[in-house]
Scaffold this motif. Structure first.
Motif, PDB file in Angstrom:
ATOM      1  N   THR A 281       0.866  -1.170   0.000  1.00 37.53           N
ATOM      2  CA  THR A 281       0.000   0.000   0.000  1.00 37.53           C
ATOM      3  C   THR A 281       0.904   1.222   0.000  1.00 37.53           C
ATOM      4  O   THR A 281       1.794   1.343   0.838  1.00 37.53           O
TER       5      THR A 281
ATOM      6  N   THR B 159       1.567   6.530  -8.282  1.00 38.32           N
ATOM      7  CA  THR B 159       1.967   5.162  -7.972  1.00 38.32           C
ATOM      8  C   THR B 159       2.270   4.385  -9.239  1.00 38.32           C
ATOM      9  O   THR B 159       3.272   3.665  -9.314  1.00 38.32           O
TER      10      THR B 159
ATOM     11  N   LEU C 190      -7.405   3.711  -3.399  1.00 36.36           N
ATOM     12  CA  LEU C 190      -8.078   3.737  -2.107  1.00 36.36           C
ATOM     13  C   LEU C 190      -8.308   5.192  -1.721  1.00 36.36           C
ATOM     14  O   LEU C 190      -7.969   6.099  -2.476  1.00 36.36           O
TER      15      LEU C 190
ATOM     16  N   SER D 131      -4.604   6.447  -0.591  1.00 35.66           N
ATOM     17  CA  SER D 131      -3.439   5.658  -0.983  1.00 35.66           C
ATOM     18  C   SER D 131      -3.797   4.803  -2.200  1.00 35.66           C
ATOM     19  O   SER D 131      -4.905   4.875  -2.717  1.00 35.66           O
ATOM     20  N   THR D 132      -2.831   4.010  -2.611  1.00 35.79           N
ATOM     21  CA  THR D 132      -3.041   3.070  -3.710  1.00 35.79           C
ATOM     22  C   THR D 132      -2.540   1.701  -3.272  1.00 35.79           C
ATOM     23  O   THR D 132      -1.444   1.574  -2.731  1.00 35.79           O
ATOM     24  N   ARG D 133      -3.335   0.694  -3.513  1.00 31.21           N
ATOM     25  CA  ARG D 133      -2.950  -0.683  -3.214  1.00 31.21           C
ATOM     26  C   ARG D 133      -2.333  -1.273  -4.478  1.00 31.21           C
ATOM     27  O   ARG D 133      -2.924  -1.204  -5.559  1.00 31.21           O
TER      28      ARG D 133
END
Length: 147
Positions: free
Chosen positions: A10, A18, A88, A91-93
């Motif tokens: 994450t 990302t 998310l 954030s980014t998964r």
């Protein structure tokens, strides 16, 4: 079992940032992106459904892919190595397909060797993404030490 399918990270950056970092770190490890699927855009265009950002990148290391295909041509069914980026809230998964799990579907000793080499490289990608503070340094150092 499901946790063995990927190397999960994450990252506290937006989806576009990302994705750019993922591409940089993949490149440093000898991978290119062969395929890109923007699931969010596709669902919007085809079904008029709004979903959060979701992208799938198909990564490939040409030398490793060649070794794998030479060992067993059916391995092409499992290539390229998919990487899912999921937006998310803050954030980014990132989920990197685990080559050891993917290539274990074919019983072949040479494929296990290739999967191990790919796994090591993708673990370094995951580690570089996990450590944002030294992200650029980690990707650059990897590029110098792993042609």
């Amino acid at each position: 079992m499901a946790s063995d399918l990927s190397l999960p990270i994450t990252v506290a950056t937006d989806l576009d940032t990302t994705e750019q970092r993922v591409r940089e770190c993949l490149s440093a490890e000898g991978f290119g992106v062969l395929t890109e699927i923007d699931v969010q855009a596709t669902l919007r265009a085809k079904l008029d459904i709004a979903v959060d950002g979701y992208r799938i990148l198909g990564a490939c290391s040409p030398p490793l892919a060649h070794r794998a295909i030479t060992a067993d041509p059916l391995v092409g069914l499992l290539l390229p190595s998919n990487i899912v980026l999921r937006e998310l809230k803050d954030s980014t998964r990132v989920e990197i397909a685990n080559p050891l799990a993917m290539l274990a579907l074919i019983d072949n000793d040479e494929l296990r060797v290739v999967a191990g080499a790919a796994h090591e490289r993708l673990q370094r990608v995951a580690a570089a993404l996990s450590n944002q503070a030294i992200h650029t340094v980690a990707c650059t150092l990897t590029a110098w030490t792993h042609p």
